[in-house]
Design a protein around this motif. Structure first.
Motif: not given
Length: 223
Positions: A25-26, A31-32, A81-83, A91-92
């Motif tokens: 969760q963290q 990554v958002q 986990v794909n999203p 972001h990259l």
């Protein structure tokens, strides 16, 4: 039948457990907002732990059944986990493009336009590739080519925009220089008008225009 039902139950329990995992969760939250260094390694570890727990609990059931349900579990986890992975690539892309713009602007102060554009493009596409490698998940080989291609297009668009702006500045500069180079001589020729005045003005205009054009073409060749 029992093996099928029980292995599926174990798989569903592992998905639920993974979703509720505080570390995940963290990680998902982080990554958002920005690129997270070590994403691939950390996430691979979380997925591996979840799959290992499934293996331990399903070990005594039929191998074919537990293997099939394990694949389903892995597929569900990867979909989950794909999203976050796609967000990370976004972001990259953004980070790499912004860094390129800044670095390219500084490079133009030291190098010719074409050299700076080529070197900076190569450098930052390589940076993106390293970031993609860092984000890679051990359990799957997701394709990053679309994001990389978009980055290249965005870099090329920025280079074209800067080139257009530079050419516009150059035109304005030489237009001002041409005007300045012509005003005083033309006024002088008109003050002492004779039969040779207009041929002299024409010759002066051709000479100064040629000088400005040659200077502009020399810069274009550097592009």
């Amino acid at each position: 039948m029992v093996a099928t039902v029980r292995c599926e139950e174990i798989g569903n329990e592992k998905v639920t457990s993974f979703i509720a995992d505080e570390e995940w969760q963290q990680f998902e939250e982080a990554v958002q907002h920005d690129f997270v260094t070590g994403f691939g390694k950390k996430l691979s570890s979380l997925l591996d732990r979840c799959l290992s727990e499934y293996d331990m609990e399903a070990i005594y059931f039929d191998e074919g059944v537990r293997s099939s349900k394990r694949q389903q579990l892995e597929s569900k986890l990867l979909q989950l986990v794909n999203p976050a992975y796609q967000s990370l690539l976004g972001h990259l892309h953004t980070r790499t493009l912004e860094a390129f713009k800044e670095y390219f602007g500084k490079a133009l102060e030291k190098e010719g336009f074409a050299v700076a554009a080529c070197n900076c493009t190569e450098t930052f596409l390589e940076k993106f590739d390293r970031g993609s490698e860092d984000a890679a998940i051990q359990q799957v080989n997701w394709d990053t080519s679309k994001v990389r291609d978009k980055l290249r297009r965005d870099i090329e668009a920025h280079v074209a925009s800067v080139r257009a702006a530079k050419l516009s500045e150059l035109c304005a500069k030489y237009e001002a220089q041409l005007t300045k180079a012509l005003v005083e001589p033309v006024e002088s020729l008109l003050d002492s008008a004779s039969e040779d005045t207009w041929p002299a003005i024409r010759k002066l205009l051709q000479r100064e225009t040629k000088t400005a054009v040659l200077a502009g073409e020399a810069w274009k060749e550097c592009c």
